[in-house]
Design a protein around this motif. Structure first.
Motif, mmCIF file in Angstrom:
data_model
loop_
_atom_site.group_PDB
_atom_site.id
_atom_site.type_symbol
_atom_site.label_atom_id
_atom_site.label_comp_id
_atom_site.label_asym_id
_atom_site.label_seq_id
_atom_site.Cartn_x
_atom_site.Cartn_y
_atom_site.Cartn_z
ATOM 1 N N LEU A 1 84.205 -22.411 17.339
ATOM 2 C CA LEU A 1 83.078 -22.742 18.215
ATOM 3 C C LEU A 1 81.740 -22.611 17.488
ATOM 4 C CD1 LEU A 1 84.287 -21.128 21.561
ATOM 5 C CD2 LEU A 1 84.219 -23.565 20.967
ATOM 6 N N TYR A 2 81.606 -21.625 16.634
ATOM 7 C CA TYR A 2 80.392 -21.447 15.844
ATOM 8 C C TYR A 2 80.205 -22.639 14.891
ATOM 9 C CZ TYR A 2 77.060 -19.360 12.578
ATOM 10 O OH TYR A 2 75.975 -19.126 11.779
ATOM 11 N N HIS A 3 81.275 -23.002 14.226
ATOM 12 C CA HIS A 3 81.238 -24.154 13.314
ATOM 13 C C HIS A 3 80.842 -25.424 14.074
ATOM 14 C CE1 HIS A 3 82.497 -26.914 10.124
ATOM 15 N NE2 HIS A 3 83.232 -27.554 11.011
ATOM 16 N N LEU A 4 81.438 -25.625 15.221
ATOM 17 C CA LEU A 4 81.166 -26.813 16.033
ATOM 18 C C LEU A 4 79.706 -26.853 16.466
ATOM 19 C CD1 LEU A 4 82.896 -29.158 17.063
ATOM 20 C CD2 LEU A 4 83.217 -27.875 19.168
ATOM 21 N N GLU A 5 79.165 -25.730 16.887
ATOM 22 C CA GLU A 5 77.769 -25.684 17.332
ATOM 23 C C GLU A 5 76.822 -26.027 16.175
ATOM 24 O OE1 GLU A 5 74.349 -25.470 19.422
ATOM 25 O OE2 GLU A 5 76.388 -25.557 20.219
ATOM 26 N N LYS A 6 77.074 -25.470 14.994
ATOM 27 C CA LYS A 6 76.228 -25.774 13.836
ATOM 28 C C LYS A 6 76.332 -27.246 13.458
ATOM 29 C CE LYS A 6 77.334 -23.076 10.538
ATOM 30 N NZ LYS A 6 77.604 -22.136 9.432
ATOM 31 N N TYR A 7 77.524 -27.792 13.534
ATOM 32 C CA TYR A 7 77.712 -29.209 13.206
ATOM 33 C C TYR A 7 76.970 -30.098 14.198
ATOM 34 C CZ TYR A 7 79.918 -33.756 12.730
ATOM 35 O OH TYR A 7 80.134 -35.093 12.599
ATOM 36 N N ARG A 8 77.044 -29.774 15.471
ATOM 37 C CA ARG A 8 76.349 -30.574 16.487
ATOM 38 C C ARG A 8 74.848 -30.546 16.293
ATOM 39 N NH1 ARG A 8 80.003 -28.710 21.668
ATOM 40 N NH2 ARG A 8 81.676 -30.205 21.323
ATOM 41 N N ARG A 9 74.305 -29.392 15.941
ATOM 42 C CA ARG A 9 72.860 -29.301 15.695
ATOM 43 C C ARG A 9 72.447 -30.170 14.510
ATOM 44 N NH1 ARG A 9 72.220 -23.112 15.499
ATOM 45 N NH2 ARG A 9 73.166 -22.624 17.485
ATOM 46 N N LEU A 10 73.242 -30.135 13.450
ATOM 47 C CA LEU A 10 72.953 -30.949 12.277
ATOM 48 C C LEU A 10 73.006 -32.436 12.629
ATOM 49 C CD1 LEU A 10 72.402 -31.253 9.256
ATOM 50 C CD2 LEU A 10 74.879 -31.019 8.874
ATOM 51 N N LYS A 11 73.998 -32.814 13.387
ATOM 52 C CA LYS A 11 74.134 -34.221 13.781
ATOM 53 C C LYS A 11 72.956 -34.645 14.663
ATOM 54 C CE LYS A 11 77.677 -35.621 16.349
ATOM 55 N NZ LYS A 11 79.016 -36.020 16.792
ATOM 56 N N ASP A 12 72.546 -33.797 15.584
ATOM 57 C CA ASP A 12 71.382 -34.101 16.424
ATOM 58 C C ASP A 12 70.126 -34.284 15.572
ATOM 59 O OD1 ASP A 12 72.899 -33.987 18.739
ATOM 60 O OD2 ASP A 12 72.252 -31.964 19.294
ATOM 61 N N GLU A 13 69.959 -33.434 14.578
ATOM 62 C CA GLU A 13 68.802 -33.538 13.687
ATOM 63 C C GLU A 13 68.837 -34.859 12.916
ATOM 64 O OE1 GLU A 13 66.896 -31.048 9.919
ATOM 65 O OE2 GLU A 13 68.478 -30.122 11.132
ATOM 66 N N PHE A 14 70.012 -35.234 12.460
ATOM 67 C CA PHE A 14 70.208 -36.491 11.732
ATOM 68 C C PHE A 14 69.807 -37.685 12.594
ATOM 69 C CE2 PHE A 14 73.122 -40.041 10.767
ATOM 70 C CZ PHE A 14 72.836 -40.261 9.428
ATOM 71 N N PHE A 15 70.312 -37.729 13.812
ATOM 72 C CA PHE A 15 70.012 -38.869 14.689
ATOM 73 C C PHE A 15 68.552 -38.862 15.132
ATOM 74 C CE2 PHE A 15 74.718 -39.009 15.411
ATOM 75 C CZ PHE A 15 74.903 -40.260 14.845
ATOM 76 N N ALA A 16 67.958 -37.712 15.259
ATOM 77 C CA ALA A 16 66.538 -37.639 15.598
ATOM 78 C C ALA A 16 65.688 -38.241 14.477
ATOM 79 C CB ALA A 16 66.129 -36.188 15.870
#
Length: 129
Positions: free
Chosen positions: A107-122
């Protein structure tokens, strides 16, 4: 391990079966993330002016972390065949506690990955405006 839940299964057996199902889902998800990261890196390479190289490097690092966690979960999955050998609750609890540690890591890994992906798309969205 048979993951079908029967009426005669006790609580510990049900827990082991649901944990096995959950673990298989995590493994499938991490395999998908590997493919997705490759696609995102390709997109970033196409948009190098819009996408910060630091983000692409973070994706490369995240891919490595994802592969490390995936390999750990596969190894853990293979070790779970010993569950059938448990003859007391203490043995069962070792497996259940270990599963909880892997759940938190996933879950920690998934949360960090989602934040990175959100930053990328932003960044991509910002560059298009």
């Amino acid at each position: 391990m048979n993951t079908e839940i029967y009426e005669h299964d006790n609580d510990v057996e049900v827990t082991h079966k649901t944990n096995t199902i959950e673990l298989n889902n995590w493994i499938d998800h991490l395999k998908y993330i590997n493919k997705e990261v490759n696609n995102l890196l390709s997109m970033g390479d196409l948009n190098t002016k819009q996408v910060n190289n630091a983000i692409l490097n973070q994706f490369r690092k995240k891919k490595h972390e994802n592969e490390t966690l995936l390999n750990a979960l596969i190894k853990y999955s293979n070790s779970r065949v010993d569950i059938a050998e448990c003859e007391d609750l203490n043995c069962d609890m070792v497996f259940i506690k270990e599963h909880e540690v892997y759940r938190r890591n996933y879950l920690y890994h998934l949360e960090k990955y989602r934040r990175l992906k959100d930053e990328f798309f932003a960044l991509i969205k910002e560059a298009k405006q």
